[in-house]
Scaffold this motif. Structure first.
Motif, PDB file in Angstrom:
ATOM      1  N   ILE A 124       0.829  -1.196   0.000  1.00 19.90           N
ATOM      2  CA  ILE A 124       0.000   0.000   0.000  1.00 19.90           C
ATOM      3  C   ILE A 124       0.869   1.254   0.000  1.00 19.90           C
ATOM      4  CG2 ILE A 124      -1.646   1.295   1.428  1.00 19.90           C
ATOM      5  CD1 ILE A 124      -2.762  -1.631   2.107  1.00 19.90           C
ATOM      6  N   GLY A 125       2.020   1.191   0.664  1.00 22.33           N
ATOM      7  CA  GLY A 125       2.967   2.302   0.587  1.00 22.33           C
ATOM      8  C   GLY A 125       3.425   2.551  -0.844  1.00 22.33           C
ATOM      9  N   LEU A 126       3.688   1.475  -1.581  1.00 27.45           N
ATOM     10  CA  LEU A 126       4.072   1.607  -2.988  1.00 27.45           C
ATOM     11  C   LEU A 126       2.949   2.252  -3.794  1.00 27.45           C
ATOM     12  CD1 LEU A 126       5.869   0.963  -5.476  1.00 27.45           C
ATOM     13  CD2 LEU A 126       4.805  -1.304  -5.522  1.00 27.45           C
ATOM     14  N   PHE A 127       1.718   1.809  -3.576  1.00 29.16           N
ATOM     15  CA  PHE A 127       0.589   2.369  -4.327  1.00 29.16           C
ATOM     16  C   PHE A 127       0.344   3.827  -3.951  1.00 29.16           C
ATOM     17  CE2 PHE A 127      -1.534  -2.062  -4.943  1.00 29.16           C
ATOM     18  CZ  PHE A 127      -0.568  -2.363  -5.888  1.00 29.16           C
ATOM     19  N   LEU A 128       0.538   4.187  -2.673  1.00 35.16           N
ATOM     20  CA  LEU A 128       0.402   5.584  -2.263  1.00 35.16           C
ATOM     21  C   LEU A 128       1.465   6.448  -2.923  1.00 35.16           C
ATOM     22  CD1 LEU A 128      -0.396   5.100   1.520  1.00 35.16           C
ATOM     23  CD2 LEU A 128      -1.921   6.141  -0.161  1.00 35.16           C
ATOM     24  N   ALA A 129       2.664   5.890  -3.083  1.00 31.79           N
ATOM     25  CA  ALA A 129       3.719   6.630  -3.780  1.00 31.79           C
ATOM     26  C   ALA A 129       3.345   6.848  -5.247  1.00 31.79           C
ATOM     27  CB  ALA A 129       5.042   5.873  -3.675  1.00 31.79           C
ATOM     28  N   ILE A 130       2.725   5.844  -5.862  1.00 34.09           N
ATOM     29  CA  ILE A 130       2.248   6.000  -7.241  1.00 34.09           C
ATOM     30  C   ILE A 130       1.219   7.120  -7.323  1.00 34.09           C
ATOM     31  CG2 ILE A 130       0.922   4.866  -9.074  1.00 34.09           C
ATOM     32  CD1 ILE A 130       2.263   2.243  -8.230  1.00 34.09           C
ATOM     33  N   GLN A 131       0.350   7.210  -6.306  1.00 34.63           N
ATOM     34  CA  GLN A 131      -0.664   8.259  -6.258  1.00 34.63           C
ATOM     35  C   GLN A 131      -0.121   9.595  -5.764  1.00 34.63           C
ATOM     36  OE1 GLN A 131      -3.672   6.477  -3.691  1.00 34.63           O
ATOM     37  NE2 GLN A 131      -4.878   5.839  -5.451  1.00 34.63           N
ATOM     38  N   ARG A 132       1.137   9.586  -5.303  1.00 34.49           N
ATOM     39  CA  ARG A 132       1.788  10.776  -4.737  1.00 34.49           C
ATOM     40  C   ARG A 132       1.053  11.318  -3.514  1.00 34.49           C
ATOM     41  NH1 ARG A 132       3.771  14.124 -10.178  1.00 34.49           N
ATOM     42  NH2 ARG A 132       4.928  12.369 -11.082  1.00 34.49           N
ATOM     43  N   ALA A 133       0.493  10.402  -2.730  1.00 36.49           N
ATOM     44  CA  ALA A 133      -0.165  10.772  -1.471  1.00 36.49           C
ATOM     45  C   ALA A 133       0.864  10.657  -0.351  1.00 36.49           C
ATOM     46  CB  ALA A 133      -1.359   9.859  -1.223  1.00 36.49           C
ATOM     47  N   TRP A 134       1.765  11.613  -0.285  1.00 37.27           N
ATOM     48  CA  TRP A 134       2.943  11.487   0.570  1.00 37.27           C
ATOM     49  C   TRP A 134       2.621  11.523   2.059  1.00 37.27           C
ATOM     50  CZ3 TRP A 134       6.198   9.400  -2.364  1.00 37.27           C
ATOM     51  CH2 TRP A 134       6.358   9.793  -3.691  1.00 37.27           C
ATOM     52  N   ARG A 135       1.614  12.303   2.458  1.00 34.77           N
ATOM     53  CA  ARG A 135       1.293  12.377   3.885  1.00 34.77           C
ATOM     54  C   ARG A 135       0.792  11.024   4.395  1.00 34.77           C
ATOM     55  NH1 ARG A 135      -2.518  17.186   5.814  1.00 34.77           N
ATOM     56  NH2 ARG A 135      -0.733  18.285   4.904  1.00 34.77           N
ATOM     57  N   THR A 136      -0.130  10.420   3.649  1.00 37.27           N
ATOM     58  CA  THR A 136      -0.626   9.089   4.034  1.00 37.27           C
ATOM     59  C   THR A 136       0.482   8.059   3.930  1.00 37.27           C
ATOM     60  OG1 THR A 136      -2.755   9.748   3.089  1.00 37.27           O
ATOM     61  CG2 THR A 136      -2.476   7.424   3.637  1.00 37.27           C
ATOM     62  N   PHE A 137       1.339   8.214   2.925  1.00 38.28           N
ATOM     63  CA  PHE A 137       2.473   7.320   2.757  1.00 38.28           C
ATOM     64  C   PHE A 137       3.360   7.311   4.009  1.00 38.28           C
ATOM     65  CE2 PHE A 137       6.994   6.907   1.647  1.00 38.28           C
ATOM     66  CZ  PHE A 137       7.007   5.655   1.038  1.00 38.28           C
ATOM     67  N   ALA A 138       3.566   8.476   4.605  1.00 37.96           N
ATOM     68  CA  ALA A 138       4.409   8.568   5.805  1.00 37.96           C
ATOM     69  C   ALA A 138       3.801   7.779   6.962  1.00 37.96           C
ATOM     70  CB  ALA A 138       4.585  10.034   6.195  1.00 37.96           C
ATOM     71  N   TRP A 139       2.465   7.842   7.112  1.00 35.22           N
ATOM     72  CA  TRP A 139       1.824   7.098   8.186  1.00 35.22           C
ATOM     73  C   TRP A 139       1.942   5.594   7.971  1.00 35.22           C
ATOM     74  CZ3 TRP A 139       0.711   8.896  12.726  1.00 35.22           C
ATOM     75  CH2 TRP A 139       0.416  10.249  12.896  1.00 35.22           C
ATOM     76  N   VAL A 140       1.835   5.157   6.738  1.00 40.26           N
ATOM     77  CA  VAL A 140       1.972   3.730   6.447  1.00 40.26           C
ATOM     78  C   VAL A 140       3.391   3.254   6.744  1.00 40.26           C
ATOM     79  CG1 VAL A 140       1.918   1.996   4.611  1.00 40.26           C
ATOM     80  CG2 VAL A 140       0.105   3.701   4.761  1.00 40.26           C
ATOM     81  N   VAL A 141       4.379   4.068   6.413  1.00 47.61           N
ATOM     82  CA  VAL A 141       5.769   3.717   6.702  1.00 47.61           C
ATOM     83  C   VAL A 141       5.973   3.577   8.211  1.00 47.61           C
ATOM     84  CG1 VAL A 141       8.152   4.531   6.614  1.00 47.61           C
ATOM     85  CG2 VAL A 141       6.693   4.718   4.589  1.00 47.61           C
ATOM     86  N   VAL A 142       5.358   4.480   8.982  1.00 45.64           N
ATOM     87  CA  VAL A 142       5.456   4.388  10.444  1.00 45.64           C
ATOM     88  C   VAL A 142       4.857   3.068  10.940  1.00 45.64           C
ATOM     89  CG1 VAL A 142       4.603   5.370  12.611  1.00 45.64           C
ATOM     90  CG2 VAL A 142       5.524   6.875  10.839  1.00 45.64           C
ATOM     91  N   SER A 143       3.732   2.646  10.326  1.00 43.89           N
ATOM     92  CA  SER A 143       3.084   1.400  10.758  1.00 43.89           C
ATOM     93  C   SER A 143       3.967   0.183  10.526  1.00 43.89           C
ATOM     94  CB  SER A 143       1.747   1.220  10.030  1.00 43.89           C
ATOM     95  OG  SER A 143       1.959   0.892   8.672  1.00 43.89           O
ATOM     96  N   LEU A 144       4.915   0.298   9.579  1.00 41.96           N
ATOM     97  CA  LEU A 144       5.826  -0.823   9.329  1.00 41.96           C
ATOM     98  C   LEU A 144       6.740  -1.094  10.526  1.00 41.96           C
ATOM     99  CD1 LEU A 144       6.845  -0.141   5.627  1.00 41.96           C
ATOM    100  CD2 LEU A 144       5.707  -2.191   6.476  1.00 41.96           C
ATOM    101  N   ALA A 145       6.825  -0.126  11.451  1.00 36.99           N
ATOM    102  CA  ALA A 145       7.658  -0.317  12.640  1.00 36.99           C
ATOM    103  C   ALA A 145       6.985  -1.230  13.663  1.00 36.99           C
ATOM    104  CB  ALA A 145       7.972   1.028  13.284  1.00 36.99           C
ATOM    105  N   LEU A 146       5.711  -1.571  13.449  1.00 43.66           N
ATOM    106  CA  LEU A 146       5.003  -2.417  14.412  1.00 43.66           C
ATOM    107  C   LEU A 146       5.658  -3.782  14.559  1.00 43.66           C
ATOM    108  CD1 LEU A 146       1.220  -1.735  13.750  1.00 43.66           C
ATOM    109  CD2 LEU A 146       2.452  -1.374  15.887  1.00 43.66           C
TER     110      LEU A 146
END
Length: 299
Positions: A124-146
């Motif tokens: 989903i982070g990859l797809f958000l990057a394709i959509q250039r939704a960078w703010r949401t992308f940052a939150w998804v990256v943070v969730s990867l730390a779980l």
């Protein structure tokens, strides 16, 4: 399906995945009340009429796979517009994610952690990057730390709570070894029935892989038909992404993890929900592509 709007298709998938979550939570809740740990292979089957007396059991990996559905659908919902998001998106999504994580920790199955905390967020982070939704992308990256956080906590405890978290021995897991055994024999002689192996896993009834089990049960031509079916579904998904990127990426973000789940589960025996969900996604693709073609013809 007589749906006409994208949001109706999204709602359908949302409630399908929510139903899978509720069934899993009820199963685990009944097991906590009626049985003692460990729960591997011994979750109470709540669909049997005599739950409190002559109860039967179901395998915990199947429930772990079902627990993945709703978190994956919730994360995929980040790819679509706010007005298209399903009912109760944030309240149900966050609470459902938390409940599924807690339930997965109780039954101690690595498939949940791999799919929900690693594969789905990366996809989903990859797809958000394709959509250039960078703010949401940052939150998804943070969730990867779980996952690393859970792994670190577990490694620091004197008595590890979760013995089945993914680790560097993942490739030595029975499912990977059985898949490798099946695939190598398939290449050598595709028309010969292949029983479960290698030797240390010959007592297993299933390969725990949709395609390997179809080949073992029904032969090469059934395997070829299954490969063509799912190849066609993903081909239509790619076409949908080209004409409706938001809806196409949403469906792909669910279809890919579900497809991976099918390759670690026993679909022919009873874990048919991943198969059904992929078929539903294929039908939705066909409906949306047909609707687009009709619009082009009328314009």
């Amino acid at each position: 399906m007589s749906f006409r709007e994208n949001r109706q298709y999204i709602q359908f998938i949302w409630f399908f995945c929510l139903g899978a979550l509720l069934f899993s939570l009820l199963t685990i809740g009944a097991s906590l009340a009626l049985e003692s740990p460990p729960y591997y292979g011994r979750l109470v089957n709540i669909l049997t009429p005599k739950v409190f007396s002559a109860r039967s059991y179901i395998n915990s990996p199947g429930i772990s796979n079902l627990l993945c559905f709703f978190p994956v659908a919730f994360m995929a919902g980040l790819l679509i517009k706010r007005e298209q998001r399903p009912w109760g998106f944030w309240v149900l999504g966050v609470s459902g994610f938390a409940l599924s994580l807690g339930a997965a920790i109780v039954i101690n199955q690595r498939s949940y952690f791999v799919v929900t905390l690693l594969i789905a967020p990366m996809l989903i982070g990859l797809f958000l990057a394709i959509q250039r939704a960078w703010r949401t992308f940052a939150w998804v990256v943070v969730s990867l730390a779980l996952y690393p956080t859970l792994w670190m906590i577990n490694s620091l405890l004197s008595n590890s709570l979760w013995t089945r978290l993914p680790n560097d021995n993942l490739m030595n897991d029975a499912r990977f070894q059985m898949f490798s055994y099946w695939f190598s024999h398939l290449i050598e002689d595709p028309f010969t029935r292949i029983e479960v192996g290698p030797a240390q896993w010959q007592g297993y009834q299933w390969f725990h892989n949709f395609f390997a089990d179809v080949h073992r049960l029904s032969g090469f031509w059934s395997l070829a038909a299954a490969l063509l079916l799912f190849g066609y579904i993903f081909y239509r998904l790619i076409l949908l992404i080209r004409i409706n990127q938001t809806m196409g990426l949403f469906l792909a973000a669910i279809a890919i993890p579900i497809f991976l789940i099918m390759n670690t589960s026993v679909v022919p025996e009873g874990e048919r929900q991943p198969f059904f969900l992929l078929i539903f996604i294929g039908v939705i693709c066909e409906k949306l592509l047909a609707f687009h073609k009709k619009n082009l013809a009328t314009n």
